[in-house]
Design a protein around this motif. Structure first.
Motif, PDB file in Angstrom:
ATOM      1  N   GLU A  86      59.416  12.153  43.035  1.00 22.88           N
ATOM      2  CA  GLU A  86      59.938  10.949  43.680  1.00 22.88           C
ATOM      3  C   GLU A  86      61.278  10.496  43.096  1.00 22.88           C
ATOM      4  O   GLU A  86      61.819   9.484  43.531  1.00 22.88           O
ATOM      5  CB  GLU A  86      58.909   9.812  43.557  1.00 22.88           C
ATOM      6  CG  GLU A  86      57.553  10.102  44.178  1.00 22.88           C
ATOM      7  CD  GLU A  86      57.593  10.093  45.696  1.00 22.88           C
ATOM      8  OE1 GLU A  86      58.669   9.809  46.251  1.00 22.88           O
ATOM      9  OE2 GLU A  86      56.550  10.344  46.313  1.00 22.88           O
ATOM     10  N   LEU A  87      61.783  11.232  42.114  1.00 24.19           N
ATOM     11  CA  LEU A  87      63.044  10.872  41.488  1.00 24.19           C
ATOM     12  C   LEU A  87      64.206  11.752  41.942  1.00 24.19           C
ATOM     13  O   LEU A  87      65.359  11.475  41.610  1.00 24.19           O
ATOM     14  CB  LEU A  87      62.922  10.949  39.961  1.00 24.19           C
ATOM     15  CG  LEU A  87      61.964   9.936  39.327  1.00 24.19           C
ATOM     16  CD1 LEU A  87      61.751  10.256  37.860  1.00 24.19           C
ATOM     17  CD2 LEU A  87      62.485   8.512  39.504  1.00 24.19           C
ATOM     18  N   HIS A  88      63.877  12.805  42.692  1.00 24.13           N
ATOM     19  CA  HIS A  88      64.924  13.734  43.131  1.00 24.13           C
ATOM     20  C   HIS A  88      64.681  14.146  44.580  1.00 24.13           C
ATOM     21  O   HIS A  88      63.535  14.199  45.040  1.00 24.13           O
ATOM     22  CB  HIS A  88      64.951  14.989  42.258  1.00 24.13           C
ATOM     23  CG  HIS A  88      65.128  14.725  40.795  1.00 24.13           C
ATOM     24  ND1 HIS A  88      64.069  14.523  39.943  1.00 24.13           N
ATOM     25  CD2 HIS A  88      66.257  14.614  40.046  1.00 24.13           C
ATOM     26  CE1 HIS A  88      64.531  14.298  38.722  1.00 24.13           C
ATOM     27  NE2 HIS A  88      65.847  14.357  38.753  1.00 24.13           N
ATOM     28  N   PHE A  89      65.753  14.444  45.279  1.00 26.45           N
ATOM     29  CA  PHE A  89      65.657  15.031  46.610  1.00 26.45           C
ATOM     30  C   PHE A  89      66.724  16.109  46.717  1.00 26.45           C
ATOM     31  O   PHE A  89      67.914  15.843  46.498  1.00 26.45           O
ATOM     32  CB  PHE A  89      65.859  13.989  47.711  1.00 26.45           C
ATOM     33  CG  PHE A  89      65.669  14.551  49.093  1.00 26.45           C
ATOM     34  CD1 PHE A  89      64.408  14.911  49.541  1.00 26.45           C
ATOM     35  CD2 PHE A  89      66.756  14.741  49.944  1.00 26.45           C
ATOM     36  CE1 PHE A  89      64.221  15.436  50.813  1.00 26.45           C
ATOM     37  CE2 PHE A  89      66.580  15.265  51.210  1.00 26.45           C
ATOM     38  CZ  PHE A  89      65.303  15.614  51.643  1.00 26.45           C
ATOM     39  N   THR A  90      66.298  17.333  47.020  1.00 21.71           N
ATOM     40  CA  THR A  90      67.207  18.476  47.039  1.00 21.71           C
ATOM     41  C   THR A  90      67.500  18.908  48.469  1.00 21.71           C
ATOM     42  O   THR A  90      66.587  19.056  49.286  1.00 21.71           O
ATOM     43  CB  THR A  90      66.614  19.646  46.247  1.00 21.71           C
ATOM     44  OG1 THR A  90      66.430  19.247  44.886  1.00 21.71           O
ATOM     45  CG2 THR A  90      67.533  20.860  46.290  1.00 21.71           C
ATOM     46  N   GLN A  91      68.761  19.102  48.769  1.00 17.83           N
ATOM     47  CA  GLN A  91      69.196  19.559  50.080  1.00 17.83           C
ATOM     48  C   GLN A  91      69.909  20.905  49.950  1.00 17.83           C
ATOM     49  O   GLN A  91      70.428  21.249  48.886  1.00 17.83           O
ATOM     50  CB  GLN A  91      70.142  18.539  50.711  1.00 17.83           C
ATOM     51  CG  GLN A  91      69.514  17.157  50.855  1.00 17.83           C
ATOM     52  CD  GLN A  91      70.410  16.208  51.623  1.00 17.83           C
ATOM     53  OE1 GLN A  91      70.185  15.919  52.788  1.00 17.83           O
ATOM     54  NE2 GLN A  91      71.447  15.712  50.971  1.00 17.83           N
ATOM     55  N   THR A  92      69.908  21.652  51.046  1.00 19.08           N
ATOM     56  CA  THR A  92      70.578  22.946  51.087  1.00 19.08           C
ATOM     57  C   THR A  92      71.890  22.808  51.843  1.00 19.08           C
ATOM     58  O   THR A  92      71.900  22.411  53.010  1.00 19.08           O
ATOM     59  CB  THR A  92      69.686  24.001  51.768  1.00 19.08           C
ATOM     60  OG1 THR A  92      68.457  24.114  51.041  1.00 19.08           O
ATOM     61  CG2 THR A  92      70.375  25.353  51.799  1.00 19.08           C
ATOM     62  N   VAL A  93      72.968  23.126  51.182  1.00 15.71           N
ATOM     63  CA  VAL A  93      74.304  22.968  51.759  1.00 15.71           C
ATOM     64  C   VAL A  93      74.922  24.340  51.982  1.00 15.71           C
ATOM     65  O   VAL A  93      74.821  25.226  51.129  1.00 15.71           O
ATOM     66  CB  VAL A  93      75.207  22.135  50.817  1.00 15.71           C
ATOM     67  CG1 VAL A  93      76.602  21.968  51.414  1.00 15.71           C
ATOM     68  CG2 VAL A  93      74.569  20.771  50.558  1.00 15.71           C
ATOM     69  N   ARG A  94      75.540  24.525  53.131  1.00 12.99           N
ATOM     70  CA  ARG A  94      76.190  25.791  53.468  1.00 12.99           C
ATOM     71  C   ARG A  94      77.650  25.529  53.835  1.00 12.99           C
ATOM     72  O   ARG A  94      77.991  24.486  54.388  1.00 12.99           O
ATOM     73  CB  ARG A  94      75.501  26.462  54.662  1.00 12.99           C
ATOM     74  CG  ARG A  94      74.015  26.644  54.493  1.00 12.99           C
ATOM     75  CD  ARG A  94      73.349  27.067  55.799  1.00 12.99           C
ATOM     76  NE  ARG A  94      73.718  26.253  56.943  1.00 12.99           N
ATOM     77  CZ  ARG A  94      73.206  25.044  57.184  1.00 12.99           C
ATOM     78  NH1 ARG A  94      72.327  24.532  56.362  1.00 12.99           N
ATOM     79  NH2 ARG A  94      73.582  24.359  58.248  1.00 12.99           N
ATOM     80  N   GLY A  95      78.479  26.511  53.540  1.00 12.45           N
ATOM     81  CA  GLY A  95      79.872  26.415  53.941  1.00 12.45           C
ATOM     82  C   GLY A  95      80.640  25.284  53.286  1.00 12.45           C
ATOM     83  O   GLY A  95      81.539  24.695  53.896  1.00 12.45           O
ATOM     84  N   GLY A  96      80.289  24.976  52.041  1.00 11.41           N
ATOM     85  CA  GLY A  96      80.948  23.872  51.357  1.00 11.41           C
ATOM     86  C   GLY A  96      82.046  24.337  50.417  1.00 11.41           C
ATOM     87  O   GLY A  96      82.341  25.537  50.298  1.00 11.41           O
ATOM     88  N   THR A  97      82.655  23.380  49.756  1.00 16.27           N
ATOM     89  CA  THR A  97      83.660  23.668  48.735  1.00 16.27           C
ATOM     90  C   THR A  97      83.289  22.916  47.467  1.00 16.27           C
ATOM     91  O   THR A  97      82.624  21.872  47.525  1.00 16.27           O
ATOM     92  CB  THR A  97      85.060  23.244  49.188  1.00 16.27           C
ATOM     93  OG1 THR A  97      85.051  21.834  49.483  1.00 16.27           O
ATOM     94  CG2 THR A  97      85.493  24.018  50.414  1.00 16.27           C
TER      95      THR A  97
END
Length: 364
Positions: free
Chosen positions: A203-214
């Motif tokens: 409940e202290l973290h939320f992870t997202q998947t990012v593509r095509g970033g810098t």
């Protein structure tokens, strides 16, 4: 001043009913034998197949997925988990204990996510695909109390938005009903491995998947340079402090007793009164903590959002729980808070306790 971010939570002075939502309905079913591991066998949707189906269906899923192949770098385990997470939210259980899915299933909001996984498998040359599931079950082998839960709820005629629920053990809920005694745990508590899957979460973290970033990289001489990412990048958002958390469901489902390993459920029929009692009781112990109330926002980590409000954000795998939460944040960031015990006084004038042992239904 402790804050939670810009999205979703509201001041504690708000009423509870502003945050409530009702889930979609569904139908269809399947069964399995006692103690037999459940494996789903799926025919992969080849990307050359699936005609134009209008607004919904495999053809549209194919077209939209090939425009944004966001699962290209997902592992086999991640694809399997995604199928499980999607389908477990596409079913509900009838009062007879059968799993049902809305007809036509392709109109369910999560059906497209399910179809996207199958199209990704098709891109990889897969044929029929089988996977063992963690959360999805089609009968009361894993949910033995569904029919008893349905009997307890039958005839109550409570409208969504007029109540909220607290599942737990009867021995503790009786104290909550009669004396208003309640333990409130910090968010850090819920990552304990001993908790059941439906409750355990970070409940202290939320992870997202990012593509095509810098990304910006600082060299040893202090110079900053920009580089493009290759593949998927995991971006983890972190709450600025541990905080206290009280979780409630705002819509009854027959399977929640089993999901939460509960033998009781407190029905709170006056949500604003309960919220006021609880806030006052906590304020007597934690006078400097800020209180916030809000409905959880269930997000898909493969479709990232900028600066999600971590304390009111969960993975969409939990969306069937329809959670409303009350949180208290300390005035300064703290780690590893310890549980507190509050006493609100008797709640029996506006709350009712359902006990599974009071149900007469028996399994056949």
């Amino acid at each position: 001043m402790w804050t939670t971010g810009k999205e979703q939570p509201v001041s504690a002075s708000w009423g509870f009913r502003h945050m409530l939502r009702s889930p979609p309905e569904a139908e269809g079913h399947g069964t399995r034998k006692m103690d037999e591991p459940l494996t789903l066998h799926l025919g992969v949707l080849k990307n050359r197949e699936g005609g134009n189906t209008g607004k919904h269906g495999p053809g549209l899923w194919r077209d939209e997925y090939l425009k944004n192949r966001y699962l290209k770098h997902a592992t086999h385990e991640e694809l399997t988990n995604r199928l499980d997470d999607s389908f477990v939210n596409m079913i509900r259980f009838t009062d007879e204990g059968k799993a049902v899915v809305r007809t036509p299933v392709e109109k369910h909001p999560l059906a497209a996510l399910f179809g996207h996984v199958l199209h990704e498998l098709g891109q990889r040359g897969a044929g029929d695909y089988a996977f063992s599931v963690k959360s999805l079950h089609f009968d009361d082998t894993a949910y033995p109390n569904i029919r008893r839960a349905a009997e307890l709820w039958r005839g109550r005629n409570l409208k969504p938005g007029s109540y909220m629920l607290k599942f737990g053990k009867v021995k503790y809920l009786e104290h909550l009903l009669n004396k208003g005694e309640m333990r409130i745990c910090p968010a850090s508590f819920y990552r304990e491995p001993s908790l059941v899957r439906a409750i355990r979460d970070d409940e202290l973290h939320f992870t997202q998947t990012v593509r095509g970033g810098t990304v910006k990289i600082q060299d040893h001489d202090g110079t900053w340079r920009t580089a493009s990412t290759v593949g998927a990048v995991l971006l983890t958002h972190t709450a600025n402090s541990d905080y206290y958390l009280s979780c409630h469901s705002v819509l009854f489902e027959n399977r929640l007793f089993d999901d939460f390993n509960a033998d009781g459920c407190l029905i709170i029929k006056d949500m604003d009164r309960f919220g006021s009692c609880l806030r006052n009781a906590v304020r007597a112990i934690l006078p400097d903590c800020d209180c916030f109330i809000g409905g959880v926002q269930y997000r898909d980590p493969y479709f990232p959002t900028k600066n999600p409000n971590v304390v009111f954000t969960k993975h969409f795998r939990y969306s069937y729980q329809r959670e409303l939460r009350i949180i208290w944040g300390p005035p300064k960031p703290q780690e590893n808070l310890t549980p507190i015990h509050v006493r609100m006084g008797a709640l029996s004038s506006f709350c009712e306790l359902m006990r599974l042992d009071d149900a007469n239904a028996t399994l056949t």
